[in-house]
Motif scaffolding. Structure first.
Motif, PDB file in Angstrom:
ATOM      1  N   GLU A  23      11.635  26.807  -5.990  1.00  0.00           N
ATOM      2  CA  GLU A  23      10.981  25.876  -6.927  1.00  0.00           C
ATOM      3  C   GLU A  23      11.153  26.154  -8.408  1.00  0.00           C
ATOM      4  OE1 GLU A  23       6.275  25.065  -7.765  1.00  0.00           O
ATOM      5  OE2 GLU A  23       6.611  26.299  -6.043  1.00  0.00           O
ATOM      6  N   GLU A  24      11.354  27.229  -8.908  1.00  0.00           N
ATOM      7  CA  GLU A  24      11.883  27.699 -10.474  1.00  0.00           C
ATOM      8  C   GLU A  24      13.219  26.935 -10.430  1.00  0.00           C
ATOM      9  OE1 GLU A  24      10.727  31.466 -12.316  1.00  0.00           O
ATOM     10  OE2 GLU A  24      11.033  31.734 -10.184  1.00  0.00           O
ATOM     11  N   VAL A  25      14.263  26.773  -9.856  1.00  0.00           N
ATOM     12  CA  VAL A  25      15.501  26.181  -9.655  1.00  0.00           C
ATOM     13  C   VAL A  25      15.307  24.713 -10.026  1.00  0.00           C
ATOM     14  CG1 VAL A  25      17.577  25.911  -8.565  1.00  0.00           C
ATOM     15  CG2 VAL A  25      16.776  28.382  -8.751  1.00  0.00           C
ATOM     16  N   MET A  26      14.462  24.099  -9.248  1.00  0.00           N
ATOM     17  CA  MET A  26      14.427  22.707  -9.147  1.00  0.00           C
ATOM     18  C   MET A  26      13.710  22.256 -10.324  1.00  0.00           C
ATOM     19  SD  MET A  26      13.839  22.117  -5.057  1.00  0.00           S
ATOM     20  CE  MET A  26      13.568  20.258  -5.239  1.00  0.00           C
ATOM     21  N   SER A  27      12.891  23.094 -10.766  1.00  0.00           N
ATOM     22  CA  SER A  27      11.987  22.729 -12.114  1.00  0.00           C
ATOM     23  C   SER A  27      12.866  22.614 -13.155  1.00  0.00           C
ATOM     24  CB  SER A  27      10.899  23.534 -12.172  1.00  0.00           C
ATOM     25  OG  SER A  27      11.125  24.866 -12.636  1.00  0.00           O
ATOM     26  N   LEU A  28      13.987  23.312 -13.101  1.00  0.00           N
ATOM     27  CA  LEU A  28      14.879  23.504 -14.465  1.00  0.00           C
ATOM     28  C   LEU A  28      16.100  22.507 -14.123  1.00  0.00           C
ATOM     29  CD1 LEU A  28      15.333  27.110 -14.820  1.00  0.00           C
ATOM     30  CD2 LEU A  28      14.124  25.617 -16.185  1.00  0.00           C
ATOM     31  N   GLY A  29      15.904  21.342 -13.075  1.00  0.00           N
ATOM     32  CA  GLY A  29      16.801  20.415 -13.138  1.00  0.00           C
ATOM     33  C   GLY A  29      18.158  20.584 -12.152  1.00  0.00           C
ATOM     34  N   ALA A  30      18.187  21.835 -11.544  1.00  0.00           N
ATOM     35  CA  ALA A  30      19.297  22.212 -10.763  1.00  0.00           C
ATOM     36  C   ALA A  30      18.948  21.934  -9.154  1.00  0.00           C
ATOM     37  CB  ALA A  30      19.544  23.660 -10.816  1.00  0.00           C
ATOM     38  N   ARG A  31      20.033  21.929  -8.308  1.00  0.00           N
ATOM     39  CA  ARG A  31      19.873  21.810  -7.081  1.00  0.00           C
ATOM     40  C   ARG A  31      20.069  23.227  -6.533  1.00  0.00           C
ATOM     41  NH1 ARG A  31      24.361  21.565  -3.255  1.00  0.00           N
ATOM     42  NH2 ARG A  31      23.456  20.498  -1.062  1.00  0.00           N
ATOM     43  N   PHE A  32      19.044  23.538  -5.515  1.00  0.00           N
ATOM     44  CA  PHE A  32      19.003  24.809  -4.793  1.00  0.00           C
ATOM     45  C   PHE A  32      19.843  24.756  -3.440  1.00  0.00           C
ATOM     46  CE2 PHE A  32      17.104  28.293  -2.318  1.00  0.00           C
ATOM     47  CZ  PHE A  32      17.517  29.412  -3.051  1.00  0.00           C
ATOM     48  N   VAL A  33      20.599  25.833  -3.256  1.00  0.00           N
ATOM     49  CA  VAL A  33      21.520  25.581  -1.992  1.00  0.00           C
ATOM     50  C   VAL A  33      21.079  26.706  -1.301  1.00  0.00           C
ATOM     51  CG1 VAL A  33      23.943  25.745  -0.830  1.00  0.00           C
ATOM     52  CG2 VAL A  33      23.576  24.766  -3.361  1.00  0.00           C
ATOM     53  N   GLU A  34      20.271  26.292   0.090  1.00  0.00           N
ATOM     54  CA  GLU A  34      19.712  27.177   0.935  1.00  0.00           C
ATOM     55  C   GLU A  34      20.761  27.745   1.974  1.00  0.00           C
ATOM     56  OE1 GLU A  34      15.342  26.442   1.989  1.00  0.00           O
ATOM     57  OE2 GLU A  34      15.777  24.481   1.140  1.00  0.00           O
ATOM     58  N   VAL A  35      20.522  28.873   2.176  1.00  0.00           N
ATOM     59  CA  VAL A  35      21.116  29.532   3.301  1.00  0.00           C
ATOM     60  C   VAL A  35      20.156  30.341   4.387  1.00  0.00           C
ATOM     61  CG1 VAL A  35      22.836  31.148   4.185  1.00  0.00           C
ATOM     62  CG2 VAL A  35      23.238  29.979   2.101  1.00  0.00           C
ATOM     63  N   ASP A  36      19.678  29.789   5.420  1.00  0.00           N
ATOM     64  CA  ASP A  36      18.870  30.388   6.146  1.00  0.00           C
ATOM     65  C   ASP A  36      19.155  31.961   6.568  1.00  0.00           C
ATOM     66  OD1 ASP A  36      17.673  27.946   6.549  1.00  0.00           O
ATOM     67  OD2 ASP A  36      18.955  27.271   8.162  1.00  0.00           O
ATOM     68  N   GLY A  37      18.067  32.534   6.768  1.00  0.00           N
ATOM     69  CA  GLY A  37      18.023  33.887   7.367  1.00  0.00           C
ATOM     70  C   GLY A  37      18.389  35.019   6.558  1.00  0.00           C
ATOM     71  N   ALA A  38      17.925  34.930   5.217  1.00  0.00           N
ATOM     72  CA  ALA A  38      17.992  35.884   4.226  1.00  0.00           C
ATOM     73  C   ALA A  38      16.849  37.190   4.446  1.00  0.00           C
ATOM     74  CB  ALA A  38      17.692  35.207   2.878  1.00  0.00           C
ATOM     75  N   ALA A  39      17.338  38.371   4.083  1.00  0.00           N
ATOM     76  CA  ALA A  39      16.390  39.549   4.539  1.00  0.00           C
ATOM     77  C   ALA A  39      14.963  39.269   3.351  1.00  0.00           C
ATOM     78  CB  ALA A  39      17.129  40.704   4.278  1.00  0.00           C
ATOM     79  N   ASP A  40      14.089  39.800   3.680  1.00  0.00           N
ATOM     80  CA  ASP A  40      12.775  39.712   3.192  1.00  0.00           C
ATOM     81  C   ASP A  40      13.036  40.550   1.800  1.00  0.00           C
ATOM     82  OD1 ASP A  40      10.238  39.211   2.118  1.00  0.00           O
ATOM     83  OD2 ASP A  40       9.229  40.540   3.574  1.00  0.00           O
ATOM     84  N   ALA A  41      12.942  39.982   0.673  1.00  0.00           N
ATOM     85  CA  ALA A  41      13.007  40.674  -0.746  1.00  0.00           C
ATOM     86  C   ALA A  41      11.755  41.080  -1.406  1.00  0.00           C
ATOM     87  CB  ALA A  41      13.873  40.240  -1.665  1.00  0.00           C
ATOM     88  N   SER A  42      10.568  40.499  -0.786  1.00  0.00           N
ATOM     89  CA  SER A  42       9.080  40.704  -1.258  1.00  0.00           C
ATOM     90  C   SER A  42       8.969  42.035  -1.848  1.00  0.00           C
ATOM     91  CB  SER A  42       8.246  40.075  -0.482  1.00  0.00           C
ATOM     92  OG  SER A  42       8.070  40.685   0.864  1.00  0.00           O
TER      93      SER A  42
END
Length: 378
Positions: free
Chosen positions: A202-221
């Motif tokens: 959401e932050e990336v897109m709010s700045l006008g950039a395209r976010f390239v998603e890759v499924d399956g990332a480890a949880d970094a929370s």
């Protein structure tokens, strides 16, 4: 209490405390000593420090008599050897990458407080030196790329023909990456962004950039705002996606780091082979190995028409503002360890103070350094 500010070594242009903060410490009954020329490269001269109430002293006097010593980068061994037992050093000490120095500080009975070890919580934001300096570095990375790149950043339509906008690929959307996005967009570039944390989309897109998603990332929370290591399967899918984007990119800015570990290689040599001649890579993870296969720290490599600049200390290229922000971070931390009378009081019940403390009373006290083998020194 005497607080001493050392002049940085090895080309570091920043200074730990500015005259503005020195004046505030004086008002808190703290005596401040400054090594001659400590702030010169950040455009804070000795007169400014004296007007703020500081005294100009030699390095030897500061090392031997100060109760707390400010040094942005870890002190060289020959300086650390001059610090008496029981004294405190405070800076960005990078303990995970300097296990031998950590052991030495403990053996010397030095209390080491490292601001890069502070937990990244809401309360600690005003002391977050990594963020304040990364924000500057992300901005400067784009300006350096624009200066090095042989073409325009924005789209131009002229009587002589049209110029397409530069395509910028940013690997990592932390503080540095987000500032790089904002700066590249202001210059008129088209921006794509990779990050292992879906939460930043959401932050990336709010700045006008395209976010390239890759499924399956480890949880970094649970990683306190830092990136975490990914599975081999995820890394393979990630590299395939990056390869698609990098072949079209004019500018690549890499920021990916994992605390205490070698930086992940996100741009392989086969990917470099596919890049356009004239493309520029700014690798901000160079000090920990780099995000490209050919990065060399503090060097510029030209590979088949692609310029790879390895620089992890871009904040130091704007030393006046970088020092100003860093000094404010330091001052906010000092409020936790100074009494109203201006004396040191390390309250280890405070999670921020405890998290910053690396060595104390002759022991390594930081939990991560105690519970795990230190990373290899870089």
């Amino acid at each position: 209490m005497i607080a001493g500010i050392l002049k940085e070594k090895n080309g570091e242009t920043r200074v730990s405390l500015t005259p503005e903060i020195v004046k505030q410490l004086q008002q808190m009954s703290v005596t401040v000593w400054v090594e001659q020329g400590a702030g010169a490269q950040a455009f804070y001269n000795d007169d400014a420090y004296m007007q703020a109430g500081a005294q100009i002293k030699t390095a030897a006097e500061i090392l031997s008599q100060s109760d707390i010593i400010f040094t942005l980068q870890p002190p060289p061994r020959e300086l650390a050897a001059q610090i008496p037992a029981g004294k405190v050093i405070l800076g960005v000490l990078q303990p995970l990458f300097r296990p031998e120095e950590v052991e030495y500080w403990a053996a010397q009975q030095i209390t080491a407080l490292s601001l890069d070890a502070i937990p990244r919580t809401t309360r600690a934001q005003v002391m977050d030196v990594l963020s304040s300096q990364a924000n500057i570095a992300g901005y400067k990375a784009v300006l350096l790329a624009a200066y090095t790149y042989s073409r325009y950043f924005p789209m131009f339509m002229t009587a002589a023909g049209s110029i397409a906008p530069a395509k910028v690929l940013i690997l990592g959307a932390g503080v540095a990456g987000l500032q790089a996005i904002a700066t590249a967009r202001r210059l008129g570039a088209v921006v794509e962004v990779f990050d292992t944390r879906p939460a930043v989309k959401e932050e990336v897109m709010s700045l006008g950039a395209r976010f390239v998603e890759v499924d399956g990332a480890a949880d970094a929370s649970s990683a306190g705002g830092y990136a975490v290591e990914q599975s081999a399967d995820y890394q393979q899918k990630q590299q395939a996606k990056i390869a698609e984007s990098i072949a079209k990119a004019d500018i690549v800015i890499t920021t990916a780091q994992i605390p205490g570990k070698k930086a992940p290689v996100l741009v392989t040599q086969p990917m470099l082979d596919q890049m356009r001649s004239g493309a520029v890579i700014i690798d901000m993870a160079a000090a920990t190995g780099g995000n490209t296969a050919l990065t060399r720290n503090n060097e510029t490599v030209l590979y088949q028409g692609v310029t790879i600049i390895g620089n992890s200390n871009l904040a130091a290229s704007m030393p006046a503002d970088a020092s100003k922000l860093y000094a404010k971070n330091v001052f906010n931390f000092l409020k936790l360890i100074l009494t109203k009378e201006g004396n040191l009081q390390l309250n280890f019940e405070d999670d921020i103070v405890k998290g910053a403390c690396i060595t104390h009373n002759g022991e390594i006290v930081h939990e991560r350094l105690k519970s795990a083998k230190p990373a290899a020194s870089i």
